[in-house]
Design a protein around this motif. Structure first.
Motif, PDB file in Angstrom:
ATOM      1  N   UNK A   1       7.792  24.516  39.279  1.00 40.49           N
ATOM      2  CA  UNK A   1       7.322  23.761  40.384  1.00 40.49           C
ATOM      3  C   UNK A   1       5.960  23.372  40.206  1.00 40.49           C
ATOM      4  N   UNK A   2       5.109  24.483  39.932  1.00 39.93           N
ATOM      5  CA  UNK A   2       3.762  24.389  39.481  1.00 39.93           C
ATOM      6  C   UNK A   2       3.558  23.480  38.484  1.00 39.93           C
ATOM      7  N   UNK A   3       4.237  23.474  37.406  1.00 39.44           N
ATOM      8  CA  UNK A   3       4.089  22.644  36.339  1.00 39.44           C
ATOM      9  C   UNK A   3       4.366  21.219  36.753  1.00 39.44           C
ATOM     10  N   UNK A   4       5.487  20.861  37.417  1.00 43.88           N
ATOM     11  CA  UNK A   4       5.724  19.457  37.841  1.00 43.88           C
ATOM     12  C   UNK A   4       4.795  18.978  38.686  1.00 43.88           C
ATOM     13  N   UNK A   5       4.132  19.763  39.747  1.00 45.52           N
ATOM     14  CA  UNK A   5       3.149  19.281  40.606  1.00 45.52           C
ATOM     15  C   UNK A   5       1.910  19.207  39.794  1.00 45.52           C
ATOM     16  N   UNK A   6       1.684  19.870  38.809  1.00 41.38           N
ATOM     17  CA  UNK A   6       0.557  19.476  38.118  1.00 41.38           C
ATOM     18  C   UNK A   6       0.558  18.068  37.242  1.00 41.38           C
ATOM     19  N   UNK A   7       1.859  17.825  36.485  1.00 42.61           N
ATOM     20  CA  UNK A   7       2.139  16.558  35.999  1.00 42.61           C
ATOM     21  C   UNK A   7       2.119  15.310  37.303  1.00 42.61           C
ATOM     22  N   UNK A   8       2.576  15.729  38.297  1.00 48.05           N
ATOM     23  CA  UNK A   8       2.668  14.532  39.274  1.00 48.05           C
ATOM     24  C   UNK A   8       1.099  14.344  40.039  1.00 48.05           C
ATOM     25  N   UNK A   9       0.379  15.319  40.016  1.00 45.90           N
ATOM     26  CA  UNK A   9      -0.946  15.192  40.407  1.00 45.90           C
ATOM     27  C   UNK A   9      -1.809  14.604  39.456  1.00 45.90           C
ATOM     28  N   UNK A  10      -1.603  14.912  38.132  1.00 48.50           N
ATOM     29  CA  UNK A  10      -2.634  14.400  37.235  1.00 48.50           C
ATOM     30  C   UNK A  10      -2.073  12.912  36.570  1.00 48.50           C
ATOM     31  N   UNK A  11      -0.942  12.316  37.172  1.00 46.98           N
ATOM     32  CA  UNK A  11      -0.073  11.577  36.483  1.00 46.98           C
ATOM     33  C   UNK A  11      -1.168  10.166  36.323  1.00 46.98           C
ATOM     34  N   UNK A  12      -2.071   9.846  37.104  1.00 43.89           N
ATOM     35  CA  UNK A  12      -3.060   8.763  36.907  1.00 43.89           C
ATOM     36  C   UNK A  12      -4.082   9.030  35.815  1.00 43.89           C
ATOM     37  N   UNK A  13      -4.240  10.229  35.367  1.00 41.54           N
ATOM     38  CA  UNK A  13      -5.396  10.658  34.516  1.00 41.54           C
ATOM     39  C   UNK A  13      -4.946  10.363  32.999  1.00 41.54           C
ATOM     40  N   UNK A  14      -5.660  10.793  32.243  1.00 39.38           N
ATOM     41  CA  UNK A  14      -5.415  10.550  30.678  1.00 39.38           C
ATOM     42  C   UNK A  14      -4.207  11.313  30.360  1.00 39.38           C
ATOM     43  N   UNK A  15      -3.120  10.487  30.162  1.00 38.17           N
ATOM     44  CA  UNK A  15      -1.736  10.825  29.729  1.00 38.17           C
ATOM     45  C   UNK A  15      -1.657  12.041  28.410  1.00 38.17           C
ATOM     46  N   UNK A  16      -2.715  11.495  27.504  1.00 34.48           N
ATOM     47  CA  UNK A  16      -2.570  12.473  26.171  1.00 34.48           C
ATOM     48  C   UNK A  16      -3.251  13.848  26.594  1.00 34.48           C
ATOM     49  N   UNK A  17      -4.246  13.822  27.509  1.00 40.24           N
ATOM     50  CA  UNK A  17      -4.849  15.144  27.546  1.00 40.24           C
ATOM     51  C   UNK A  17      -3.872  15.961  28.438  1.00 40.24           C
ATOM     52  N   UNK A  18      -3.146  15.439  29.606  1.00 40.06           N
ATOM     53  CA  UNK A  18      -2.225  15.840  30.048  1.00 40.06           C
ATOM     54  C   UNK A  18      -1.157  16.372  29.353  1.00 40.06           C
ATOM     55  N   UNK A  19      -0.428  15.730  28.362  1.00 40.17           N
ATOM     56  CA  UNK A  19       0.466  16.136  27.609  1.00 40.17           C
ATOM     57  C   UNK A  19       0.343  17.288  26.603  1.00 40.17           C
ATOM     58  N   UNK A  20      -0.976  17.121  26.287  1.00 41.87           N
ATOM     59  CA  UNK A  20      -1.498  18.349  25.354  1.00 41.87           C
ATOM     60  C   UNK A  20      -1.644  19.794  26.165  1.00 41.87           C
ATOM     61  N   UNK A  21      -1.960  19.531  27.045  1.00 40.09           N
ATOM     62  CA  UNK A  21      -2.117  20.683  28.252  1.00 40.09           C
ATOM     63  C   UNK A  21      -1.020  21.322  28.614  1.00 40.09           C
ATOM     64  N   UNK A  22       0.100  20.414  28.811  1.00 39.11           N
ATOM     65  CA  UNK A  22       1.370  20.795  29.207  1.00 39.11           C
ATOM     66  C   UNK A  22       1.900  21.711  27.916  1.00 39.11           C
ATOM     67  N   UNK A  23       2.072  21.062  26.825  1.00 37.49           N
ATOM     68  CA  UNK A  23       2.454  21.497  25.506  1.00 37.49           C
ATOM     69  C   UNK A  23       1.641  22.860  25.350  1.00 37.49           C
ATOM     70  N   UNK A  24       0.548  23.119  25.239  1.00 36.52           N
ATOM     71  CA  UNK A  24      -0.294  24.113  25.108  1.00 36.52           C
ATOM     72  C   UNK A  24      -0.077  25.300  26.110  1.00 36.52           C
ATOM     73  N   UNK A  25       0.038  24.993  27.172  1.00 33.06           N
ATOM     74  CA  UNK A  25       0.330  26.106  28.385  1.00 33.06           C
ATOM     75  C   UNK A  25       1.667  26.660  28.244  1.00 33.06           C
ATOM     76  N   UNK A  26       3.050  25.671  27.771  1.00 33.18           N
ATOM     77  CA  UNK A  26       4.298  26.185  27.422  1.00 33.18           C
ATOM     78  C   UNK A  26       4.173  26.845  26.244  1.00 33.18           C
ATOM     79  N   UNK A  27       3.328  26.761  25.293  1.00 34.17           N
ATOM     80  CA  UNK A  27       3.555  27.312  24.126  1.00 34.17           C
ATOM     81  C   UNK A  27       2.661  28.823  24.092  1.00 34.17           C
ATOM     82  N   UNK A  28       1.814  29.003  24.983  1.00 30.26           N
ATOM     83  CA  UNK A  28       1.331  30.096  25.461  1.00 30.26           C
ATOM     84  C   UNK A  28       2.259  31.096  26.301  1.00 30.26           C
ATOM     85  N   UNK A  29       3.024  30.305  26.864  1.00 25.64           N
ATOM     86  CA  UNK A  29       3.851  31.422  28.019  1.00 25.64           C
ATOM     87  C   UNK A  29       4.902  32.021  26.820  1.00 25.64           C
ATOM     88  N   UNK A  30       5.531  30.848  26.153  1.00 24.55           N
ATOM     89  CA  UNK A  30       6.565  31.304  25.455  1.00 24.55           C
ATOM     90  C   UNK A  30       6.339  32.266  24.164  1.00 24.55           C
TER      91      UNK A  30
END
Length: 164
Positions: free
Chosen positions: A50-79
């Protein structure tokens, strides 16, 4: 399977009514603890997702590329952290965990609950929360079986008997 390696929970194990009561009591304790562990397991996973989804929803108006890279990096670190925990501390927690529990039930090996329980709990939360397509059923079963082994060892009810 030799006589010495047969599990203690066979019909001759229950010699008195007290034995039945102890088994029922320990089963209730193990079930209650396992239910709590698995519930918190699912609650934490849902909270992180839910925190990941809220992060995506909250930052949807900002830079899409930065948001996508951040999500992928955080997911990779968790895994990656989840996989590292498994590899380093308890390799028997890899995969769903169901074959490991089945092997313990037939007496092929023992469950090192003191390692499996924390490692499976944390590494599965990290891996599932990273966005990987993984189920919760297998880890929940392994967590429950591990809790059962913990309760049995704490109750000193895990000795094996030589039964003719």
């Amino acid at each position: 399977m030799s006589k010495l390696s047969r599990p203690a929970l066979i019909p001759q194990f229950f010699t008195t009514q007290k034995d039945y009561f102890v088994v029922v009591l320990l089963s209730g304790v193990a079930g209650t603890i396992a239910g709590g562990v698995v519930s918190y397991f699912n609650i934490i996973i849902n909270w992180i997702l839910e925190a990941r989804i809220n992060y995506i929803d909250y930052n949807s108006a900002d830079n899409f590329l930065t948001e996508a890279v951040t999500i992928v990096i955080i997911g990779g670190l968790l895994a990656g952290f989840g996989f590292w925990l498994t590899y380093r501390f308890a390799p028997e927690t890899e995969g769903s965990g169901i074959p490991h529990i089945e092997g313990a039930l037939v007496g092929e090996h023992d469950i090192r609950w003191y390692r499996v329980l924390p490692v499976k709990f944390v590494s599965s939360i990290m891996s599932i929360s990273s966005g990987m397509i993984l189920g919760r059923g297998g880890p929940s079963i392994q967590l429950g079986g591990t809790v059962g082994r913990m309760v049995a060892s704490k109750a000193k009810n895990t000795t094996r008997r030589n039964i003719s």
